[in-house]
Design a protein around this motif. Sequence first.
Motif, PDB file in Angstrom:
ATOM      1  N   VAL A   1      -1.491   0.564  11.730  1.00 12.53           N
ATOM      2  CA  VAL A   1      -0.258   1.034  12.380  1.00 12.53           C
ATOM      3  C   VAL A   1       0.970   0.439  11.706  1.00 12.53           C
ATOM      4  CG1 VAL A   1       1.026   1.083  14.550  1.00 12.53           C
ATOM      5  CG2 VAL A   1      -1.474   1.303  14.569  1.00 12.53           C
ATOM      6  N   LEU A   2       0.907  -0.865  11.387  1.00 11.98           N
ATOM      7  CA  LEU A   2       2.082  -1.553  10.851  1.00 11.98           C
ATOM      8  C   LEU A   2       2.320  -1.261   9.370  1.00 11.98           C
ATOM      9  CD1 LEU A   2       1.644  -5.035  12.583  1.00 11.98           C
ATOM     10  CD2 LEU A   2       3.271  -3.238  13.169  1.00 11.98           C
TER      11      LEU A   2
ATOM     12  N   ALA B   1      -3.676  -4.195  -1.163  1.00 11.19           N
ATOM     13  CA  ALA B   1      -3.041  -5.522  -1.221  1.00 11.19           C
ATOM     14  C   ALA B   1      -2.025  -5.674  -0.090  1.00 11.19           C
ATOM     15  CB  ALA B   1      -2.363  -5.716  -2.576  1.00 11.19           C
ATOM     16  N   GLU B   2      -1.262  -4.605   0.152  1.00 14.24           N
ATOM     17  CA  GLU B   2      -0.263  -4.672   1.235  1.00 14.24           C
ATOM     18  C   GLU B   2      -0.952  -4.794   2.598  1.00 14.24           C
ATOM     19  OE1 GLU B   2       3.335  -1.968  -0.739  1.00 14.24           O
ATOM     20  OE2 GLU B   2       1.668  -1.004   0.355  1.00 14.24           O
ATOM     21  N   ARG B   3      -2.054  -4.088   2.765  1.00  8.17           N
ATOM     22  CA  ARG B   3      -2.789  -4.176   4.024  1.00  8.17           C
ATOM     23  C   ARG B   3      -3.378  -5.589   4.207  1.00  8.17           C
ATOM     24  NH1 ARG B   3      -4.401   0.637   6.319  1.00  8.17           N
ATOM     25  NH2 ARG B   3      -6.349  -0.290   7.017  1.00  8.17           N
ATOM     26  N   ALA B   4      -3.864  -6.169   3.106  1.00  5.80           N
ATOM     27  CA  ALA B   4      -4.425  -7.519   3.194  1.00  5.80           C
ATOM     28  C   ALA B   4      -3.343  -8.533   3.554  1.00  5.80           C
ATOM     29  CB  ALA B   4      -5.084  -7.889   1.863  1.00  5.80           C
ATOM     30  N   ALA B   5      -2.129  -8.316   3.023  1.00  6.13           N
ATOM     31  CA  ALA B   5      -1.026  -9.233   3.330  1.00  6.13           C
ATOM     32  C   ALA B   5      -0.660  -9.145   4.814  1.00  6.13           C
ATOM     33  CB  ALA B   5       0.190  -8.895   2.452  1.00  6.13           C
ATOM     34  N   VAL B   6      -0.630  -7.912   5.342  1.00  7.49           N
ATOM     35  CA  VAL B   6      -0.308  -7.743   6.768  1.00  7.49           C
ATOM     36  C   VAL B   6      -1.418  -8.364   7.636  1.00  7.49           C
ATOM     37  CG1 VAL B   6      -0.001  -6.037   8.609  1.00  7.49           C
ATOM     38  CG2 VAL B   6       1.049  -5.662   6.379  1.00  7.49           C
TER      39      VAL B   6
END
Length: 323
Positions: A43-44, A52-57
């Motif tokens: 969602v975010l 990589a962006e999903r892992a950071a979130v």
Amino acid sequence: MSHARGMPGFIGSRLCIAVVTLGILSVVVFWATEVLPGDAVGVLSGSDATEAERAAVREALGLDRPAPERYLDWVGGALRGDLGVSMVSGRPVDEILVPRLLNTLVLVVIAIVVIAAVSVTIGLLSGMRAGGPLDRVLSSATMGLIATPDFLLATLLLTVFATMLGLFPAVSLVPLGDSAWQHAELLVLPTAALVLGGLGGTTRLVRSSVISVVRSPYIENARLNGARGLHLALAHVLPNALGPGVQALAIMAAGLLGGGIVVETLFNYPGIGFELTQAVGTRDVPVVAGLSLALSTCTLMILLLGDLAARLLGGRASRGATR
């Protein structure tokens, strides 16, 4: 006197059972949030986010930690009165929970008062004339209510009184900053749906309790002493039937808290059930877990109060019956 002397032990044993049950429920609630498909990361971060962006979130939300570690953190915070922060809105779960819970309690308390008054009246009338024409009519009506799903009752009310007659609003949106009780017109249809959903079962239980009391030797003695009609019903039958009736009412009230989710969602009523469905939709784990734990705690408290009331009324009725 035996009921009064045993009351502290009774309360203590019930509280111990409630604490153990709540501990088990906390594990079940957290496990349920873990097995939900997807998470707040989707969602975010959005559908076009890279891995990589999903892992950071996920790391920022703490979802990369083992589930037992997150559970212990959550339970520790809950014991201190801190239910965490929403992953989606960033607001403390407490701020989300309190107004929604108050709105739901307004709805449930009004429904309980109406159901108590109507179910005791109908149950007493039906039970005092068990097998007669009035009992058959009332029993058929209550069985019809039990057999009708809550969402269908709510939809019928919505169609007739909001869409066709235009007497009440179709949605129960409470203005921001206001309380639900400040807008009585918004409460009518959701309350009516809850009342119709809980009335049938409670009335049947009160009727059964009344029939059991009417067939007891105590009532036979009262009749031999000249008690008849309304005096017999109100002075002798009703006090002895109230104990089981109160427990039935407590079970019904506990069911309204959970069952109200359907009604709140259908009418867009800003209660805890509506908020819970929104949080599940966004996989907002802290909000889902916090609201579920609050619902479970309220349910256990209602059942505990019902047990206490039934024990007090049972003791009073038994003393009255032996006079």
